[in-house]
Design a protein around this motif. Structure first.
Motif, PDB file in Angstrom:
ATOM      1  N   GLY A 165      -9.995  -3.752  77.335  1.00 45.62           N
ATOM      2  CA  GLY A 165      -9.350  -3.459  76.075  1.00 45.62           C
ATOM      3  C   GLY A 165      -8.533  -4.615  75.531  1.00 45.62           C
ATOM      4  O   GLY A 165      -8.733  -5.772  75.888  1.00 45.62           O
ATOM      5  N   ALA A 166      -7.587  -4.305  74.653  1.00 41.28           N
ATOM      6  CA  ALA A 166      -6.817  -5.315  73.947  1.00 41.28           C
ATOM      7  C   ALA A 166      -5.946  -6.136  74.894  1.00 41.28           C
ATOM      8  O   ALA A 166      -5.415  -5.633  75.876  1.00 41.28           O
ATOM      9  N   VAL A 167      -5.798  -7.402  74.551  1.00 42.66           N
ATOM     10  CA  VAL A 167      -4.984  -8.309  75.349  1.00 42.66           C
ATOM     11  C   VAL A 167      -3.527  -8.250  74.913  1.00 42.66           C
ATOM     12  O   VAL A 167      -2.621  -8.505  75.697  1.00 42.66           O
ATOM     13  N   GLY A 168      -3.279  -7.893  73.671  1.00 40.00           N
ATOM     14  CA  GLY A 168      -1.919  -7.839  73.160  1.00 40.00           C
ATOM     15  C   GLY A 168      -1.333  -9.226  73.003  1.00 40.00           C
ATOM     16  O   GLY A 168      -2.036 -10.191  72.701  1.00 40.00           O
ATOM     17  N   ASP A 169      -0.026  -9.320  73.210  1.00 45.78           N
ATOM     18  CA  ASP A 169       0.670 -10.591  73.025  1.00 45.78           C
ATOM     19  C   ASP A 169       0.692 -11.446  74.285  1.00 45.78           C
ATOM     20  O   ASP A 169       1.226 -12.562  74.262  1.00 45.78           O
ATOM     21  N   GLU A 170       0.136 -10.955  75.374  1.00 44.02           N
ATOM     22  CA  GLU A 170       0.253 -11.673  76.639  1.00 44.02           C
ATOM     23  C   GLU A 170      -0.369 -13.060  76.576  1.00 44.02           C
ATOM     24  O   GLU A 170       0.202 -14.030  77.081  1.00 44.02           O
ATOM     25  N   PHE A 171      -1.527 -13.173  75.968  1.00 47.26           N
ATOM     26  CA  PHE A 171      -2.200 -14.468  75.898  1.00 47.26           C
ATOM     27  C   PHE A 171      -1.320 -15.502  75.200  1.00 47.26           C
ATOM     28  O   PHE A 171      -1.126 -16.612  75.706  1.00 47.26           O
ATOM     29  N   GLU A 172      -0.775 -15.147  74.045  1.00 52.69           N
ATOM     30  CA  GLU A 172       0.061 -16.094  73.305  1.00 52.69           C
ATOM     31  C   GLU A 172       1.336 -16.406  74.069  1.00 52.69           C
ATOM     32  O   GLU A 172       1.801 -17.560  74.084  1.00 52.69           O
ATOM     33  N   ASP A 173       1.921 -15.405  74.719  1.00 50.92           N
ATOM     34  CA  ASP A 173       3.165 -15.625  75.459  1.00 50.92           C
ATOM     35  C   ASP A 173       2.948 -16.567  76.640  1.00 50.92           C
ATOM     36  O   ASP A 173       3.710 -17.529  76.836  1.00 50.92           O
ATOM     37  N   VAL A 174       1.923 -16.290  77.430  1.00 52.62           N
ATOM     38  CA  VAL A 174       1.638 -17.127  78.595  1.00 52.62           C
ATOM     39  C   VAL A 174       1.276 -18.538  78.149  1.00 52.62           C
ATOM     40  O   VAL A 174       1.753 -19.536  78.719  1.00 52.62           O
ATOM     41  N   SER A 175       0.437 -18.638  77.133  1.00 49.52           N
ATOM     42  CA  SER A 175       0.022 -19.949  76.641  1.00 49.52           C
ATOM     43  C   SER A 175       1.213 -20.745  76.135  1.00 49.52           C
ATOM     44  O   SER A 175       1.314 -21.961  76.360  1.00 49.52           O
ATOM     45  N   ALA A 176       2.142 -20.096  75.451  1.00 45.28           N
ATOM     46  CA  ALA A 176       3.312 -20.779  74.914  1.00 45.28           C
ATOM     47  C   ALA A 176       4.181 -21.337  76.034  1.00 45.28           C
ATOM     48  O   ALA A 176       4.711 -22.454  75.932  1.00 45.28           O
ATOM     49  N   ILE A 177       4.329 -20.582  77.090  1.00 44.40           N
ATOM     50  CA  ILE A 177       5.130 -21.044  78.228  1.00 44.40           C
ATOM     51  C   ILE A 177       4.489 -22.269  78.872  1.00 44.40           C
ATOM     52  O   ILE A 177       5.148 -23.280  79.139  1.00 44.40           O
ATOM     53  N   LEU A 178       3.201 -22.197  79.117  1.00 49.29           N
ATOM     54  CA  LEU A 178       2.503 -23.320  79.747  1.00 49.29           C
ATOM     55  C   LEU A 178       2.475 -24.538  78.841  1.00 49.29           C
ATOM     56  O   LEU A 178       2.634 -25.674  79.300  1.00 49.29           O
ATOM     57  N   ARG A 179       2.304 -24.297  77.537  1.00 51.65           N
ATOM     58  CA  ARG A 179       2.273 -25.417  76.590  1.00 51.65           C
ATOM     59  C   ARG A 179       3.629 -26.104  76.550  1.00 51.65           C
ATOM     60  O   ARG A 179       3.719 -27.342  76.525  1.00 51.65           O
ATOM     61  N   ALA A 180       4.690 -25.320  76.548  1.00 51.73           N
ATOM     62  CA  ALA A 180       6.033 -25.893  76.499  1.00 51.73           C
ATOM     63  C   ALA A 180       6.310 -26.750  77.728  1.00 51.73           C
ATOM     64  O   ALA A 180       6.905 -27.827  77.631  1.00 51.73           O
ATOM     65  N   LEU A 181       5.866 -26.281  78.885  1.00 54.03           N
ATOM     66  CA  LEU A 181       6.073 -27.055  80.110  1.00 54.03           C
ATOM     67  C   LEU A 181       5.356 -28.397  80.043  1.00 54.03           C
ATOM     68  O   LEU A 181       5.914 -29.435  80.416  1.00 54.03           O
ATOM     69  N   THR A 182       4.111 -28.394  79.577  1.00 52.55           N
ATOM     70  CA  THR A 182       3.360 -29.643  79.516  1.00 52.55           C
ATOM     71  C   THR A 182       3.937 -30.580  78.461  1.00 52.55           C
ATOM     72  O   THR A 182       4.061 -31.786  78.692  1.00 52.55           O
ATOM     73  N   GLU A 183       4.301 -30.038  77.316  1.00 49.76           N
ATOM     74  CA  GLU A 183       4.829 -30.885  76.243  1.00 49.76           C
ATOM     75  C   GLU A 183       6.194 -31.455  76.591  1.00 49.76           C
ATOM     76  O   GLU A 183       6.572 -32.522  76.092  1.00 49.76           O
ATOM     77  N   ASN A 184       6.947 -30.768  77.444  1.00 43.46           N
ATOM     78  CA  ASN A 184       8.258 -31.253  77.857  1.00 43.46           C
ATOM     79  C   ASN A 184       8.185 -32.234  79.021  1.00 43.46           C
ATOM     80  O   ASN A 184       9.212 -32.684  79.521  1.00 43.46           O
ATOM     81  N   GLY A 185       6.969 -32.548  79.444  1.00 43.83           N
ATOM     82  CA  GLY A 185       6.808 -33.521  80.518  1.00 43.83           C
ATOM     83  C   GLY A 185       7.120 -32.994  81.900  1.00 43.83           C
ATOM     84  O   GLY A 185       7.448 -33.781  82.806  1.00 43.83           O
ATOM     85  N   SER A 186       7.018 -31.693  82.092  1.00 47.18           N
ATOM     86  CA  SER A 186       7.276 -31.122  83.409  1.00 47.18           C
ATOM     87  C   SER A 186       6.259 -31.644  84.413  1.00 47.18           C
ATOM     88  O   SER A 186       5.103 -31.908  84.061  1.00 47.18           O
ATOM     89  N   PRO A 187       6.653 -31.809  85.672  1.00 46.15           N
ATOM     90  CA  PRO A 187       5.704 -32.268  86.688  1.00 46.15           C
ATOM     91  C   PRO A 187       4.493 -31.341  86.765  1.00 46.15           C
ATOM     92  O   PRO A 187       4.611 -30.127  86.559  1.00 46.15           O
TER      93      PRO A 187
END
Length: 245
Positions: free
Chosen positions: A37-59
């Motif tokens: 069924g529907a994914v809801g907001d989880e995809f965008e939420d998880v992706s945003a967290i991972l994107r922020a980590l990479t863009e901030n230069g996290s190890p």
């Protein structure tokens, strides 16, 4: 027993993509909508967290740990089935493999040098790729599970950075091959510990930092024609940055 091994980083070295994030997109955009069924907001939420980590230069180690934390509660059976479907999808793309590195793998195997995958990506998605190429050994992230569900954690070592060298050293300790007689292929400065762990390092050029180090140390440099900005990951419109494996 082969007289030597060739250790290949996978994403960006052998594959013209980042397998973890490609699977991430496939899991949310194609698998879940058709199976639960529907994914809801989880995809965008998880992706945003991972994107922020990479863009901030996290190890990379931190980014990957956070990525796998989101596996907590996922069905092992469902991930395995999705991984098989994902692998069939990416293997159908003729641009999946970087041809110059694939040729290196084939040529070394013809000389009785056995290829081994070494990656921070996880075993479930790398295994079908390895089987497709006839690669029997995979040193990768092994996700922990309990009661048919993933826990969000993984076995040590984390096969990124120094963890790749640790995994290679432990692997070689179980056999008779000598590190000095083995090859390693990597495309990023984070692969330095792996390259330093063997006697025949090969820098797959793309990362300027790795290229400069390889030149200074007189390592062999393999120039490939693939443009990392045109990888399958971007072609598939991934929401994540490429440089986290």
């Amino acid at each position: 027993m082969p007289h030597a091994y060739a250790f290949f980083d996978v994403d960006g070295t052998l594959l013209n993509m980042k397998s973890m994030f490609s699977f991430h997109d496939y899991w949310y955009r194609r698998w879940l909508p058709s199976h639960s069924g529907a994914v809801g907001d989880e995809f965008e939420d998880v992706s945003a967290i991972l994107r922020a980590l990479t863009e901030n230069g996290s190890p990379r180690e931190l980014v990957n740990r956070r990525y796998y934390a989101f596996f907590a509660g996922r069905s092992v059976e469902a991930v395995a089935a999705c991984a098989e479907a994902w692998a069939r999808s990416v293997l159908a793309d003729p641009g999946l493999f970087i041809p110059e590195v694939l040729d290196e793998l084939s040529n070394l195997r013809a000389r009785s040098v056995e290829p081994v995958f070494v990656s921070g990506s996880f075993l479930e998605i790398l295994q079908p790729i390895a089987e497709h190429l006839g690669v029997r050994q995979v040193l990768a992230t092994r996700l922990l599970q309990a009661g048919g569900k993933y826990t969000g954690r993984f076995e040590a070592p984390q096969t990124i950075g120094t963890g790749k060298a640790v995994a290679i050293t432990a692997f070689l300790a179980r056999g008779t091959a000598q590190a000095a007689e083995c090859w390693a292929f990597g495309d990023d400065a984070s692969d330095l510990p792996m390259l330093e762990a063997v006697g025949r390092p090969v820098a797959v050029i793309g990362d300027p930092e790795l290229g400069a180090i390889a030149q200074a140390r007189s390592w062999r440099r393999l120039y490939v024609g693939a443009d990392p900005d045109q990888s399958l990951l971007l072609a598939g419109s991934s929401v994540l940055a490429e440089d986290a494996v």
